[in-house]
Write an enzyme that holds these catalytic residues in place. Structure first.
Site, mmCIF file in Angstrom:
data_model
loop_
_atom_site.group_PDB
_atom_site.id
_atom_site.type_symbol
_atom_site.label_atom_id
_atom_site.label_comp_id
_atom_site.label_asym_id
_atom_site.label_seq_id
_atom_site.Cartn_x
_atom_site.Cartn_y
_atom_site.Cartn_z
ATOM 1 N N HIS A 112 -33.200 -46.707 77.212
ATOM 2 C CA HIS A 112 -33.367 -46.583 75.763
ATOM 3 C C HIS A 112 -34.794 -46.982 75.379
ATOM 4 O O HIS A 112 -35.537 -47.527 76.205
ATOM 5 C CB HIS A 112 -32.343 -47.460 75.015
ATOM 6 C CG HIS A 112 -32.460 -48.920 75.298
ATOM 7 N ND1 HIS A 112 -31.584 -49.603 76.111
ATOM 8 C CD2 HIS A 112 -33.373 -49.839 74.909
ATOM 9 C CE1 HIS A 112 -31.940 -50.866 76.179
ATOM 10 N NE2 HIS A 112 -33.032 -51.037 75.469
HETATM 11 P P1 TYD Z 1 -27.692 -52.700 76.268
HETATM 12 O O1 TYD Z 1 -28.812 -52.959 75.328
HETATM 13 O O2 TYD Z 1 -27.200 -51.293 76.370
HETATM 14 O O3 TYD Z 1 -28.035 -53.247 77.725
HETATM 15 P P2 TYD Z 1 -29.154 -52.791 78.771
HETATM 16 O O4 TYD Z 1 -30.262 -52.160 77.997
HETATM 17 O O5 TYD Z 1 -29.566 -54.031 79.440
HETATM 18 O O6 TYD Z 1 -28.529 -51.855 79.753
HETATM 19 O O7 TYD Z 1 -26.496 -53.648 75.868
HETATM 20 C C1 TYD Z 1 -25.279 -53.688 76.583
HETATM 21 C C2 TYD Z 1 -24.188 -54.128 75.613
HETATM 22 O O8 TYD Z 1 -24.431 -55.465 75.176
HETATM 23 C C3 TYD Z 1 -24.099 -53.246 74.383
HETATM 24 O O9 TYD Z 1 -22.730 -53.105 74.065
HETATM 25 C C4 TYD Z 1 -24.768 -54.076 73.315
HETATM 26 C C5 TYD Z 1 -24.516 -55.501 73.762
HETATM 27 N N1 TYD Z 1 -25.594 -56.436 73.374
HETATM 28 C C6 TYD Z 1 -25.349 -57.401 72.394
HETATM 29 O O10 TYD Z 1 -24.249 -57.488 71.826
HETATM 30 N N2 TYD Z 1 -26.350 -58.269 72.073
HETATM 31 C C7 TYD Z 1 -27.566 -58.222 72.671
HETATM 32 O O11 TYD Z 1 -28.465 -59.029 72.351
HETATM 33 C C8 TYD Z 1 -27.813 -57.202 73.674
HETATM 34 C C9 TYD Z 1 -29.143 -57.081 74.360
HETATM 35 C C10 TYD Z 1 -26.807 -56.332 73.986
#
Ligand code: TYD
Length: 137
Positions: free
Chosen positions: A56
């Site tokens: 992303h």
């Molecule tokens: P995501 O940002 O997609 O993780 P990555 O980029 O590391 O693969 O987040 C994974 C899940 O965690 C998504 O459901 C959102 C949640 N999340 C939170 O609730 N709070 C946060 O601070 C972060 C970073 C993610």
């Protein structure tokens, strides 16, 4: 959103204080070292070696990433070019500006990825579709 010059992104050295009596190292990040106020801290761990994270971009959020333990690769993409950074030392960090697509991959066993970020969690700040990201440029 404009293109970020990916060549301006580099690993930053985090000050390291080595103990004179051989008791190990201490690294510190003080308030004015990063170009943003840290509003949130989160970390990834137990990531299988064949998994990737990220996938992303952020509209506003800026991020500083450190491999607190182990190693992993961060692939940055500005919509035109890609660069891969290997993070494998707790005293080096990668500052990712807003408007850059990122993928985190090749996690070693025991890797811990610490993120210091400029914004509270807000799903509206994410661009999770690569084509949307490219067309936002
Ligand atoms: P995501 O940002 O997609 O993780 P990555 O980029 O590391 O693969 O987040 C994974 C899940 O965690 C998504 O459901 C959102 C949640 N999340 C939170 O609730 N709070 C946060 O601070 C972060 C970073 C993610």
């Amino acid at each position: 959103m404009s293109y970020v010059d990916i060549d301006t992104i580099s690993l930053l050295e985090i000050p390291k204080i080595s103990d004179p009596d051989g008791r190990g190292n201490l690294s510190v990040i003080e308030k004015n070292v990063l170009p943003f106020i840290i509003k949130r801290v989160y970390y990834l761990y137990d990531v299988p070696s064949d998994s990737s994270r990220g996938g992303h971009a952020h509209k506003e959020l800026k991020q500083f990433i450190i491999a607190l333990s182990g190693s992993f690769d961060v692939v940055l993409d500005n919509g035109r070019t890609r660069r891969t950074f290997t993070l494998n030392r707790p005293n080096k960090g990668l500052l990712i500006p807003s408007g850059v697509w990122r993928e985190l991959e090749n996690f070693s066993a025991g890797a811990v990825c610490l993120s210091l970020v400029s914004e509270h969690y807000n799903e509206d700040d994410y661009i999770r579709d690569y084509d949307d990201f490219v067309s936002s440029k």
